[in-house]
Write a protein that holds these residues in place. Structure first.
Motif, PDB file in Angstrom:
ATOM      1  N   GLU A 328      41.279  57.824  42.066  1.00 11.06           N
ATOM      2  CA  GLU A 328      42.436  57.137  42.665  1.00 11.06           C
ATOM      3  C   GLU A 328      42.314  57.098  44.179  1.00 11.06           C
ATOM      4  OE1 GLU A 328      45.782  59.196  41.141  1.00 11.06           O
ATOM      5  OE2 GLU A 328      45.953  57.948  39.332  1.00 11.06           O
ATOM      6  N   GLU A 329      41.880  58.201  44.787  1.00 13.19           N
ATOM      7  CA  GLU A 329      41.708  58.222  46.240  1.00 13.19           C
ATOM      8  C   GLU A 329      40.608  57.259  46.668  1.00 13.19           C
ATOM      9  OE1 GLU A 329      41.256  62.011  47.988  1.00 13.19           O
ATOM     10  OE2 GLU A 329      42.947  62.918  46.933  1.00 13.19           O
ATOM     11  N   LEU A 330      39.512  57.222  45.911  1.00 10.21           N
ATOM     12  CA  LEU A 330      38.417  56.320  46.250  1.00 10.21           C
ATOM     13  C   LEU A 330      38.831  54.861  46.089  1.00 10.21           C
ATOM     14  CD1 LEU A 330      35.373  58.174  44.613  1.00 10.21           C
ATOM     15  CD2 LEU A 330      35.834  57.892  47.051  1.00 10.21           C
ATOM     16  N   ILE A 331      39.616  54.573  45.036  1.00  6.85           N
ATOM     17  CA  ILE A 331      40.076  53.198  44.823  1.00  6.85           C
ATOM     18  C   ILE A 331      40.996  52.760  45.961  1.00  6.85           C
ATOM     19  CG2 ILE A 331      41.522  51.767  43.335  1.00  6.85           C
ATOM     20  CD1 ILE A 331      40.319  53.272  40.941  1.00  6.85           C
ATOM     21  N   ASN A 332      41.871  53.654  46.383  1.00  3.02           N
ATOM     22  CA  ASN A 332      42.746  53.322  47.516  1.00  3.02           C
ATOM     23  C   ASN A 332      41.926  53.013  48.773  1.00  3.02           C
ATOM     24  OD1 ASN A 332      45.077  53.653  46.010  1.00  3.02           O
ATOM     25  ND2 ASN A 332      45.251  55.833  46.526  1.00  3.02           N
ATOM     26  N   PHE A 333      40.815  53.726  48.924  1.00  6.35           N
ATOM     27  CA  PHE A 333      39.966  53.512  50.102  1.00  6.35           C
ATOM     28  C   PHE A 333      39.229  52.173  50.033  1.00  6.35           C
ATOM     29  CE2 PHE A 333      35.862  53.967  52.255  1.00  6.35           C
ATOM     30  CZ  PHE A 333      36.273  54.285  53.532  1.00  6.35           C
ATOM     31  N   TYR A 334      38.766  51.802  48.799  1.00  6.10           N
ATOM     32  CA  TYR A 334      37.955  50.591  48.653  1.00  6.10           C
ATOM     33  C   TYR A 334      38.784  49.338  48.334  1.00  6.10           C
ATOM     34  CZ  TYR A 334      33.622  53.270  48.712  1.00  6.10           C
ATOM     35  OH  TYR A 334      32.580  54.060  49.097  1.00  6.10           O
ATOM     36  N   GLU A 335      40.071  49.496  48.107  1.00  2.17           N
ATOM     37  CA  GLU A 335      40.878  48.341  47.727  1.00  2.17           C
ATOM     38  C   GLU A 335      40.874  47.245  48.792  1.00  2.17           C
ATOM     39  OE1 GLU A 335      44.376  49.473  44.527  1.00  2.17           O
ATOM     40  OE2 GLU A 335      44.743  49.791  46.683  1.00  2.17           O
ATOM     41  N   LEU A 336      40.944  47.640  50.054  1.00 11.02           N
ATOM     42  CA  LEU A 336      40.954  46.651  51.125  1.00 11.02           C
ATOM     43  C   LEU A 336      39.647  45.855  51.143  1.00 11.02           C
ATOM     44  CD1 LEU A 336      42.437  45.401  53.513  1.00 11.02           C
ATOM     45  CD2 LEU A 336      41.437  47.188  54.967  1.00 11.02           C
ATOM     46  N   LEU A 337      38.536  46.569  50.971  1.00  3.20           N
ATOM     47  CA  LEU A 337      37.240  45.896  50.937  1.00  3.20           C
ATOM     48  C   LEU A 337      37.130  44.985  49.718  1.00  3.20           C
ATOM     49  CD1 LEU A 337      34.373  45.587  52.116  1.00  3.20           C
ATOM     50  CD2 LEU A 337      33.688  47.571  50.726  1.00  3.20           C
ATOM     51  N   ALA A 338      37.641  45.456  48.561  1.00  4.49           N
ATOM     52  CA  ALA A 338      37.558  44.657  47.342  1.00  4.49           C
ATOM     53  C   ALA A 338      38.426  43.410  47.428  1.00  4.49           C
ATOM     54  CB  ALA A 338      37.973  45.513  46.136  1.00  4.49           C
ATOM     55  N   SER A 339      39.565  43.516  48.128  1.00  2.42           N
ATOM     56  CA  SER A 339      40.478  42.379  48.200  1.00  2.42           C
ATOM     57  C   SER A 339      39.889  41.198  48.962  1.00  2.42           C
ATOM     58  CB  SER A 339      41.797  42.813  48.839  1.00  2.42           C
ATOM     59  OG  SER A 339      41.572  43.240  50.184  1.00  2.42           O
ATOM     60  N   GLU A 340      38.882  41.430  49.812  1.00  2.00           N
ATOM     61  CA  GLU A 340      38.270  40.338  50.552  1.00  2.00           C
ATOM     62  C   GLU A 340      37.594  39.338  49.631  1.00  2.00           C
ATOM     63  OE1 GLU A 340      35.639  42.025  53.373  1.00  2.00           O
ATOM     64  OE2 GLU A 340      37.229  42.995  54.572  1.00  2.00           O
ATOM     65  N   PHE A 345      40.280  46.937  40.801  1.00  4.08           N
ATOM     66  CA  PHE A 345      39.907  48.112  40.021  1.00  4.08           C
ATOM     67  C   PHE A 345      40.959  48.360  38.943  1.00  4.08           C
ATOM     68  CE2 PHE A 345      38.034  48.848  44.211  1.00  4.08           C
ATOM     69  CZ  PHE A 345      36.717  49.111  43.870  1.00  4.08           C
ATOM     70  N   VAL A 346      40.529  48.803  37.766  1.00  3.02           N
ATOM     71  CA  VAL A 346      41.431  49.201  36.691  1.00  3.02           C
ATOM     72  C   VAL A 346      41.003  50.593  36.253  1.00  3.02           C
ATOM     73  CG1 VAL A 346      42.277  48.743  34.383  1.00  3.02           C
ATOM     74  CG2 VAL A 346      41.787  46.833  35.943  1.00  3.02           C
ATOM     75  N   LEU A 347      41.875  51.571  36.391  1.00  2.00           N
ATOM     76  CA  LEU A 347      41.573  52.961  36.054  1.00  2.00           C
ATOM     77  C   LEU A 347      42.414  53.383  34.862  1.00  2.00           C
ATOM     78  CD1 LEU A 347      40.212  55.678  36.666  1.00  2.00           C
ATOM     79  CD2 LEU A 347      42.063  56.147  38.297  1.00  2.00           C
ATOM     80  N   GLU A 348      41.740  53.913  33.813  1.00  2.00           N
ATOM     81  CA  GLU A 348      42.431  54.359  32.603  1.00  2.00           C
ATOM     82  C   GLU A 348      41.916  55.738  32.198  1.00  2.00           C
ATOM     83  OE1 GLU A 348      41.736  51.473  29.613  1.00  2.00           O
ATOM     84  OE2 GLU A 348      42.997  49.924  30.527  1.00  2.00           O
TER      85      GLU A 348
END
Length: 471
Positions: A328-340, A345-348
């Motif tokens: 979750e912490e890593l996804i929060n960090f990479y979300e901005l980069l992914a949104s470009e 990301f989907v985490l289950e």
């Protein structure tokens, strides 16, 4: 100083010892068997003479003759032709009726008086350097048809037998002495012949060098004992060939990776020095060189990290780790980069493992970076966590482009990128997946990859946290 004896010498020595043990044992058995045979022959001879003496006594008593001279004459006639023989007949009051000894029999003074204590048992007597076999039998008065019991003593000289046994022992001693040298020679010949396949393997092995690691030792026409060894040797050659191939590819890759930033810095520096420039231009050149130096520093750090992990020098601080919380912490960090690129990301699921939190975060960070870098625009990265028995699983699935099974098998190679051109690449060092795998392996886990259509899945397997196992 301990000497390393050759295999030929050792096998020859073992062969000689075995042969000599067998021959010595057979010689002892032969001598003992012959001695027992001669002993039985003497017993049969003495028993026969006692039986003959008994018949003569019975005949003498039956005819009523009581002349001792006539009885002695009959005994002499019955014993004629026998050498080394003694026979005496005494009454129960030690009166000697018959005292016969052949001409070559050394008559002892004691006349075997002591042997009368043990009847019907042949005994060996040694006296004055002579050896005799003595048999004493008692005849009752009723059987002899006389008024008192009689004692018949028969003895034979064992000189001939003893001399024969002595010569046999001497002959066997010389024969076994000569057999030692014969055994050594035969052992050497047999060993040389037996080791011929091993020498051939040694010859073929010496011809294999780093330039022809593809050669293999022939397994056919080998003794069954050498087949497993040769098969393992061929497997070792296969592993060495693969290692040398990877080393050559690694050397080529690292040379290529180092050449690009070094060439860039040299070119930029040469351009900057080609003519006088203002401070801003030099500053721009220095910033560009700093970027290339940073890339080299990252590459060196990554290589050092891989070297430590492969040699078991990575220090891990293991503790229970929640994979969901870390991801979750890593996804929060990479979300901005992914949104470009409209990626998401989907985490289950949930999974708790035992490991080093910082190291695991680095491994999953590399996996997420790889998923973002090589997935198409608008892609969705699916992350699924689950616990099964004593293992925890984390599966990262994302669509990919231009991925093949051949490329899939090399994803964890150092400096390998699916983009074969790799020219002017400034993103990453090509070591991310190698580092991720080394971290997972250091945690006694596994990192596998599979391809299904256009979807690629990285599966991380780690030991489950002890706390989860207990509760």
């Amino acid at each position: 100083m301990k000497r390393n004896w050759s295999l030929t010498f050792r096998l020859s020595l073992i062969f000689t010892c075995v042969m000599m043990s067998v021959w010595l044992l057979s010689s002892v058995v032969r001598v003992v068997a012959l001695s027992n045979y001669l002993y039985d022959q003497d017993f049969s001879l003495l028993s026969g003479k006692i039986e003959l003496a008994t018949e003569l006594l019975e005949h003498e008593a039956h005819t009523g003759s009581s002349d001792p001279a006539l009885l002695a004459e009959r005994f002499n006639d019955a014993m004629v032709g026998h050498s080394g023989l003694y026979l005496s007949v005494k009454t129960s009051d030690d009166k000697v009726l018959i005292d016969y000894a052949s001409y070559d029999f050394p008559l002892p003074a004691t006349r075997f008086a002591r042997e009368a204590r043990l009847l019907d048992t042949m005994q060996t007597v040694e006296e004055a350097g002579w050896r005799y076999n003595v048999l004493v039998r008692k005849i009752s008065a009723e059987k002899a048809e006389r008024q008192q019991d009689m004692l018949i003593t028969a003895a034979c000289d064992t000189r001939l037998h003893d001399e024969y046994i002595r010569h046999l022992k001497m002959w066997l001693m010389w024969f076994n002495g000569a057999l030692i040298f014969i055994s050594i020679f035969l052992g050497w010949v047999a060993t040389r012949i037996g080791l011929r396949p091993l020498n051939e393997i040694s010859r073929l092995s010496s011809a294999i060098t780093v330039n022809n690691l593809g050669e293999r030792l022939p397994v056919d026409k080998l003794p069954a004992e050498l087949m497993p060894t040769v098969a393992e040797f061929n497997n070792m050659l296969e592993r060495l060939e693969d290692s040398f191939r990877r080393l050559a590819e690694f050397s080529s890759d690292i040379a290529h990776e180092l050449r690009t930033p070094v060439s860039n810095m040299m070119m930029q520096t040469q351009v900057a020095l080609s003519r006088e420039r203002n401070a801003a231009s030099y500053r721009e050149t220095l910033f560009s060189n700093l970027e290339e130096l940073g890339r080299l520093a990252r590459m060196c750090n990554d290589m050092l990290f891989l070297a430590k992990s492969e040699n078991g020098l990575m220090a891990l601080v293991k503790q229970p780790v929640s994979l969901r919380a870390e991801l979750e912490e890593l996804i929060n960090f990479y979300e901005l980069l992914a949104s470009e690129d409209n990626k998401s990301f989907v985490l289950e699921g949930e999974a708790r493992v035992t490991g080093d939190c910082l190291m695991l975060r680095r491994a999953f960070s590399n996996l997420l970076t790889n998923a973002l870098r090589y997935s198409p625009e608008g892609a969705k990265v699916q992350i699924t966590l689950r616990d099964e028995a004593d293992r925890a699983y984390a599966c990262l699935t994302n669509p990919t482009q231009a991925m093949t099974q051949e490329k899939l098998s090399r994803l964890f190679d150092r400096f390998y990128r699916t983009d074969e051109a790799r020219t002017n690449s400034t993103e990453g060092t090509g070591l991310g997946l190698s580092i991720a795998r080394s971290i997972i392996l250091a945690h006694q886990g596994e990192l596998d990859v599979s391809l299904s259509g256009s979807l690629i899945t990285f599966t991380v397997t780690l030991p489950i946290a002890q706390a989860s196992q207990d509760g």
